[in-house]
Design a protein around this motif. Sequence first.
Motif, PDB file in Angstrom:
ATOM      1  N   SER A  20     -36.551  -9.317 109.520  1.00 23.87           N
ATOM      2  CA  SER A  20     -35.693 -10.300 110.327  1.00 23.87           C
ATOM      3  C   SER A  20     -35.889 -11.801 110.484  1.00 23.87           C
ATOM      4  CB  SER A  20     -35.441  -9.580 111.733  1.00 23.87           C
ATOM      5  OG  SER A  20     -36.864  -9.880 112.479  1.00 23.87           O
ATOM      6  N   TRP A  80     -28.204   3.432 115.969  1.00 21.70           N
ATOM      7  CA  TRP A  80     -28.291   2.529 114.898  1.00 21.70           C
ATOM      8  C   TRP A  80     -29.125   3.223 113.735  1.00 21.70           C
ATOM      9  CZ3 TRP A  80     -32.460   0.421 112.896  1.00 21.70           C
ATOM     10  CH2 TRP A  80     -33.798   0.259 113.561  1.00 21.70           C
ATOM     11  N   GLY A 139     -28.330  -9.013 113.602  1.00 19.41           N
ATOM     12  CA  GLY A 139     -29.437  -8.726 112.696  1.00 19.41           C
ATOM     13  C   GLY A 139     -30.614  -9.266 112.810  1.00 19.41           C
ATOM     14  N   ASN A 142     -38.193  -3.920 109.166  1.00 15.30           N
ATOM     15  CA  ASN A 142     -37.227  -4.714 110.025  1.00 15.30           C
ATOM     16  C   ASN A 142     -37.799  -5.709 110.696  1.00 15.30           C
ATOM     17  OD1 ASN A 142     -34.945  -3.213 108.967  1.00 15.30           O
ATOM     18  ND2 ASN A 142     -35.059  -1.830 110.688  1.00 15.30           N
ATOM     19  N   LYS A 202     -31.070  -4.858 115.687  1.00 12.85           N
ATOM     20  CA  LYS A 202     -31.196  -6.354 116.175  1.00 12.85           C
ATOM     21  C   LYS A 202     -29.901  -6.959 116.479  1.00 12.85           C
ATOM     22  CE  LYS A 202     -35.735  -6.576 114.328  1.00 12.85           C
ATOM     23  NZ  LYS A 202     -36.598  -6.384 115.364  1.00 12.85           N
ATOM     24  N   ARG A 259     -28.393  -2.209 110.424  1.00 16.25           N
ATOM     25  CA  ARG A 259     -29.326  -2.037 109.524  1.00 16.25           C
ATOM     26  C   ARG A 259     -30.662  -2.043 110.226  1.00 16.25           C
ATOM     27  NH1 ARG A 259     -26.698   0.037 106.092  1.00 16.25           N
ATOM     28  NH2 ARG A 259     -25.648  -1.227 104.305  1.00 16.25           N
ATOM     29  N   THR A 260     -30.612  -3.010 111.102  1.00 16.54           N
ATOM     30  CA  THR A 260     -32.202  -3.424 111.853  1.00 16.54           C
ATOM     31  C   THR A 260     -32.159  -3.018 113.381  1.00 16.54           C
ATOM     32  OG1 THR A 260     -31.374  -5.601 112.479  1.00 16.54           O
ATOM     33  CG2 THR A 260     -32.403  -5.224 110.155  1.00 16.54           C
ATOM     34  N   SER A 297     -28.423 -16.710 107.771  1.00 13.07           N
ATOM     35  CA  SER A 297     -27.311 -15.959 108.173  1.00 13.07           C
ATOM     36  C   SER A 297     -27.115 -16.275 109.736  1.00 13.07           C
ATOM     37  CB  SER A 297     -27.523 -14.563 108.122  1.00 13.07           C
ATOM     38  OG  SER A 297     -28.868 -14.263 108.941  1.00 13.07           O
ATOM     39  N   LEU A 298     -27.850 -16.912 110.486  1.00  8.41           N
ATOM     40  CA  LEU A 298     -27.515 -17.395 111.902  1.00  8.41           C
ATOM     41  C   LEU A 298     -27.100 -18.810 111.716  1.00  8.41           C
ATOM     42  CD1 LEU A 298     -30.371 -15.765 114.060  1.00  8.41           C
ATOM     43  CD2 LEU A 298     -28.056 -14.958 113.599  1.00  8.41           C
TER      44      LEU A 298
END
Lengths: 190, 377
Positions: free
Chosen positions: B182, A154, A143, B178, A140, A137-138, B268-269
């Motif tokens: 992030s 991507w 993510g 994004n 990266k 999605r990003t 999430s990490l």
Amino acid sequence: MTSSRIVLLAAAVGMAVPVIAFAQSKAPAKSQKVVSQQVKRGEYLVTISGCNDCHTPLKMGPSGPEPDMSRMLSGHPEDMQLPPAPGPTGPWIGHAAATLTAWAGPWGVSYTANLTPDPETGVLRDFTEQQFIQAMRTGKHQGQGRPILPPMPWPWFAKMTDQDLKAIYAYLRQIPPIRNKVPDPIIATQ
Amino acid sequence: MDGAGVPAQWDVRKARAGHWALIVGVAFAVMALLGGAAFARRPLVRPAPELLQETGLYADFGRHQVDPRHLEFSPQYPLWSDGAVKKRWISLPANTAVNGSNPDAWTFPVGTRFWKEFSFAGRRIETRFMELQGDGTWLYATYAWNDDQTEARRVSERGKPKAFDFGGGRSHFIPSLNDCKSCHQGHPAEVLGFSALQLSPARDPNAIHGEPAPGVDLNYLVGKKLLKRFPKALIEKPPVIGAATPVERTVLGYLHGNCGHCHNDAGSLKNLGLSVRHGQGRARSGAERAFATAVGQPVKGHVPGLAPEAKLRIEAQHPERSVLLQRMSSRNPIVQMPPVASVVPDEEAIRLVTQWIRDLDPPVPPAEASGKAAQRK
């Protein structure tokens, strides 16, 4: 306890055991079926989306270049030494190695990743399913980390549904692992 | 007035009362219908306004006068933004408050708005905007100021390069959508900088790039009833990072403010196993958690571009072999930390982190450590 109660209890146990066993045998089968459908969907998406175009090295076959499926989705071969890439000139802004696994452009040189589940060299080894989705999605890594370099498309994969990306992840996690340490990218200096 | 006229008058009054009741009833019904229709039409999610002044930040945009109802605040451990001078405001809807019952992840009422203004060389360059929408998600937008400071227009979701020239081929990049997500979505809190530790009245006097507090801290918020259900214990004893030395407190605070939004135990990490975000109510254990997951811990996976001898996140007494320091010192896009929103290394932070790593106690040899463990038993 009377003998009639013992007989009754034994009968109940005797009936319950096969019923439970039958139920347990059915539950994993259903779950495996769902997973299998997801993996098949992932295989289909990976095939038609062109993932092999860059992540499976080309080899020379009798009719010209063809994907080397013995190294399916294992990325740029670690034993393939390349001379320095020519710089981008004029409209010829990018260059690709004969395997289509190494790409040079204004960003530098990028090598396609090993997408197999090899525990030491596979790029997805530390990715959770959610991180894989976010990466697509990003653009990266996981993510949230470093940028995924060109020519990885991507932004188009970002348009996929969660279900499709989950299917791709499920498929990639069960293909044959191939040990192949892809070189680090080279970032162009300004 | 004769006796026969009384019932007649009564009937007239009843008729008039019924008439008025009907009018009032119809009026209420019309209002309810219109209100309901308006509510139904009001979208839960809407696009960000095209111009900054349409977000409601200013009382007088021409004079750059911020609406005095908004609260200006300043986190004690600010994020490094390549030396930008930053100002921040929050706006809560009337008669609402932040729910602080979870001191590690406050929840905000729908309609909460945040702004963050970035200036370089005395000029506004960009203002970032967040608003909590009706569906519970945050709206993100960034606005780029024009040269004469008369307009700030929303930039594309892809961000805007070269918004300010630093020289040497480097320039400020207004982050993409994004990029915003992030960092902000790396922890369930999603709002960064407006939290218990960041607004503690017990501010770190040595915080790197620390700013004067504008007065909005935990005490202010609780006193004004803008922060509710916040644990009393954290008002009586405000959050402070428990550290062995002032330098250590400042370094851990810097890592909390600059790295902890991604590197924590709740986002999430979390599978990376690096947590430098300090939980509240147990600040000391937070420091211990940062130590346990960073000092002497091997890097998980392969990070391109690092020196081959750098194998540990932080190697005590060896800053040159500590991956954390290498990555925060680099601005190679595939090595640097944070991975977005900075093209200039934070030299002041690098100096302090280097000193802190050099002064860390050497690792205890395994045999000695097991002996000590045995002694404790």
